[in-house]
Design an enzyme around this catalytic site. Structure first.
Site, short mmCIF file in Angstrom:
data_model
loop_
_atom_site.label_atom_id
_atom_site.label_comp_id
_atom_site.label_asym_id
_atom_site.label_seq_id
_atom_site.Cartn_x
_atom_site.Cartn_y
_atom_site.Cartn_z
N GLY A 160 0.83 -1.19 0.00
CA GLY A 160 0.00 0.00 0.00
C GLY A 160 0.87 1.24 0.00
N GLY A 167 0.78 5.82 0.80
CA GLY A 167 0.07 6.97 1.33
C GLY A 167 0.94 8.20 1.29
N GLY A 168 0.50 9.24 2.01
CA GLY A 168 1.20 10.50 1.94
C GLY A 168 2.55 10.50 2.60
N PHE A 169 2.84 9.51 3.45
CA PHE A 169 4.12 9.53 4.14
C PHE A 169 4.99 8.33 3.79
CE2 PHE A 169 0.93 7.62 6.84
CZ PHE A 169 1.51 6.44 7.26
N GLY A 170 4.64 7.57 2.75
CA GLY A 170 5.50 6.49 2.33
C GLY A 170 4.72 5.28 1.85
N LYS A 219 7.85 -0.73 6.53
CA LYS A 219 7.06 0.49 6.50
C LYS A 219 8.00 1.65 6.20
CE LYS A 219 3.02 2.51 7.30
NZ LYS A 219 1.74 2.14 6.68
N ASP A 227 -6.92 3.80 17.57
CA ASP A 227 -7.51 3.54 16.24
C ASP A 227 -8.09 2.13 16.16
OD1 ASP A 227 -8.32 4.30 13.76
OD2 ASP A 227 -6.37 4.03 12.79
#
Length: 684
Positions: A53, A55-58, A76, A181
């Protein structure tokens, strides 16, 4: 299609422009292959298999650790969209601080964080966090799968989930960590042991969100704003509005998760407006309704404040602090409202597609055995008392061979293989053990789970502590290897097909077997009898009145059940009794080896009077089941050798004969049926 994550870590389809949960504008990720490509090495040891996957940070990758026998792990990447050396340094510093806290968490139901390393990729420095790969399925995926099959989670299911998760929350809260979360997509059911695993902690995602927030404020000269993390509907209002989190924030999210699993609806549909409307959609006991209502109270002061309090309300208790699977990190105190402590970050393999295998989920009522399911104490011991030795299988137990250097690597002092840590004799012993396992086709992680359970039962003082490579632990390592060999001896009689699937049997297999055997006019109760007699002949030390399907040994029971189903289909374990023309009695004979059984079916009519007579030794057991599975057995695993009475329904009656004798047993079974004969209705 790979998931796209917002700054808070919510997964979205990669064509979304706004987050489906919090509404944040999603980052525009270039479609060109800018990520690490499959087959590339990072940190001189991690070979990337594919991307999971972004996203905005990696990005997140599935990789294999070439220094640990190609064990799968998750990488990650942390590559925040910041400009300038100072901003990048600040982002890395924040990420490393959060990752350092996560590294201290050591619990069997939390993916273990291995290390943080730097690597250069495409001319830029990247930070990567390495954690264990968990094979299983998210509860979100499980709930959707059940909905598609026409059934859902029950009160027994969610009660068990609470009992197994509360010790984990008690542990992280004692460490000063709040998850922040909890939701069905951040809970996984681990395939190997059926335990819920807490993933995607909020700490690292909070770091990324904070960096992006600080960057936007510095660029646009905006006033300071609290960076909040959590999913709409799952997180309480004080968390979403003010960024305040406490242990009871996790309890709120856990209760919302339970309602979603029970109803299949989103929490916004259950808790918005009239907060009690969810009561119309569930059929729960007053006790559980009261517990969930308090966990979901909009007033934080009225919620349960500790995991111990929730567990006490459920009727259980948590282990004492000295008995926890892993002690909290020293020097790490509970958080205050103004200081948000993180926990972990993980990627749910349910998003990986073909890599993820179905997890094992069993409502207690479907346990194919005689007796009740787990008691509260057993559940807590299973949840909090077991530390799995996956690292041992991958790192110490397998042969101590080193991976071949990659062509792009040069041999120097930093890439030379480390010196062996065990004696030559121990290395040979472990290599022989691994060769036995591979020859039998048994999964390493599954065997590890079996051995761990036995090892910790034998050495309870070692519970929660991993064996080291030190000489002081050499006797315990030898004991562990001996237990592993004993398990291999016991698993050897299984067929090669059954052995190869150990660790992979699921609730879908259980239901498929039930459907297959029903098509043969046989019930799952009869198949269970055939399975039990074989299982307990091979494993006589296993308890007979406990639920085992959620334990590693339950995989062995399922393997034997699959073998017995094959024998039933082949006709070796099933025979139909038919009366010759003009007669109303029939006799059959047979022989049974130790641990064998045979089922018979006969189509009979309501109000007929039947007499069944078995002639065999005293260690033979007889069961008689009526056509309706909900009806009580006429005899069940009984030492009685005869039954007579008037039948109350028409259909196929089942007669099961099993042998607990050590040798070969011969038997004669006779069945007689007649109409309009006056005998008492009750069995004689």
């Amino acid at each position: 299609m790979k998931p796209l994550f917002c700054s808070q870590g919510h997964d979205n389809p990669d064509d979304n422009r706004f987050c489906r949960l919090c509404g944040e504008m999603l980052p525009i990720v270039p479609r060109s292959p800018v990520g690490v490509t499959a087959g590339q090495m990072l940190g001189l040891r991690y070979r990337v298999l594919h991307e999971l996957g972004h996203g905005g940070f990696g990005r997140t990758y599935l990789a294999e650790d070439t220094n640990r026998f190609h064990e799968r792990c998750v990488l990650k990447e942390f590559a925040p969209q910041v400009q300038g050396t100072e901003a990048l340094h600040k982002a890395e510093e924040l990420f490393e601080r959060e990752a350092g806290i996560l590294y201290k968490l050591q619990h069997p139901q939390i993916p273990r964080f291995r290390e943080l390393f730097q690597a250069d990729w495409q001319g830029k420095r990247r930070l990567f966090l390495v954690q264990d790969y968990v094979e299983g399925e998210t509860y979100q995926a499980l709930q959707r799968s059940r909905q598609n099959q026409g059934y859902g989670f029950t009160e027994a299911d969610v009660t068990q989930l609470l009992l197994q998760l509360l010790p984990v929350l008690d542990y992280i809260h004692a460490c000063g960590v709040i998850h922040r979360d909890i939701s069905p997509d951040n809970l996984m059911l681990r395939t190997v042991d059926g335990l819920p695993i807490l993933i995607d902690f909020g700490g690292v995602k909070q770091a990324a969100a904070e960096v992006n927030s600080q960057l936007r404020r510095s660029v646009a000269a905006l006033p300071a704003k609290v960076t909040c993390l959590g999913k709409v509907g799952y997180a309480p209002s004080e968390q979403m509005d003010r960024g305040e989190v406490f242990p009871h924030s996790d309890f709120y999210a856990l209760a919302a998760t339970v309602l979603v699993l029970l109803t299949g609806k989103e929490p916004q549909d259950l808790l918005a407006g009239n907060r009690r409307q969810w009561l119309k959609l569930v059929n729960l006991s007053p006790k559980l309704i009261a517990i969930l209502s308090r966990m979901l109270d909009p007033d934080p002061a009225k919620r349960y404040q500790t995991a111990q309090a929730v567990m006490a309300a459920l009727g259980g208790s948590l282990p004492a602090s000295d008995d926890r699977a892993t002690q909290p990190p020293r020097g790490h105190q509970s958080s205050a409202a103004s200081e948000l402590y993180p926990a972990t970050v993980a990627v749910a393999p349910a998003q990986v597609g073909h890599i993820t295998q179905a997890a094992t989920v069993y409502p207690p009522a479907t346990r194919p055995q005689r007796g009740s399911g787990f008691g509260t104490i057993a559940l807590l011991l299973l949840a909090a008392g077991t530390v799995w030795f996956t690292w041992w299988i991958a790192h110490d137990w397998q042969p101590l061979k080193q991976p071949k250097p990659q062509p792009s690597q040069t041999t120097n002092a930093s890439t030379k293989p480390p010196a062996p840590r065990f004696s030559q004799a121990e290395q040979k012993r472990k290599q022989a053990l691994d060769q036995r396992r591979e020859a039998l086709g048994i999964d390493a992680v599954f065997l590890s789970s079996l051995v761990n359970e036995t090892f910790y039962d034998k050495y309870p003082d070692r519970s929660g502590r991993q064996l080291t490579a030190d000489a002081a632990d050499a006797p315990l390592r030898a004991a562990w290897d001996q237990i592993a060999n004993q398990w291999l001896d016991q698993l050897k009689p299984l067929s090669s097909e059954a052995r190869s699937r150990l660790g992979q049997y699921t609730d879908a297999d259980l239901k498929a077997r039930q459907a297959d055997v029903n098509r043969l006019n046989l019930s799952s109760r009869a198949l269970n009898d055939l399975t039990d007699v074989r299982f307990f002949e091979l494993f006589p030390d296993q308890p007979r009145n406990q639920s085992i399907l959620n334990k590693p040994i339950g995989q062995v029971w399922q393997a034997i059940a699959a073998e017995q189903l094959n024998a039933v289909k082949a006709g070796t374990a099933l025979e139909t009794i038919k009366f010759p023309e003009g007669r109303f009695s029939q006799q059959v004979s047979g022989t049974l080896k130790a641990g064998e059984g045979k089922a018979y079916i006969a189509e009979l009519t309501k109000d007929q009077v039947i007499q069944i007579q078995l002639q065999a030794n005293q260690e033979t057991r007889l069961s008689i089941y009526p056509p309706t599975s909900k009806a009580a057995a006429l005899l069940e695993d009984s030492a009685k050798t005869s039954w007579s009475g008037k039948l109350t329904e028409s259909g196929f009656y089942e007669i099961v004969v099993v042998s607990n004798a050590p040798g070969t047993t011969s038997y004669d079974l006779s069945l007689a049926a007649a109409d309009n004969i006056s005998v008492p209705d009750a069995a004689q």
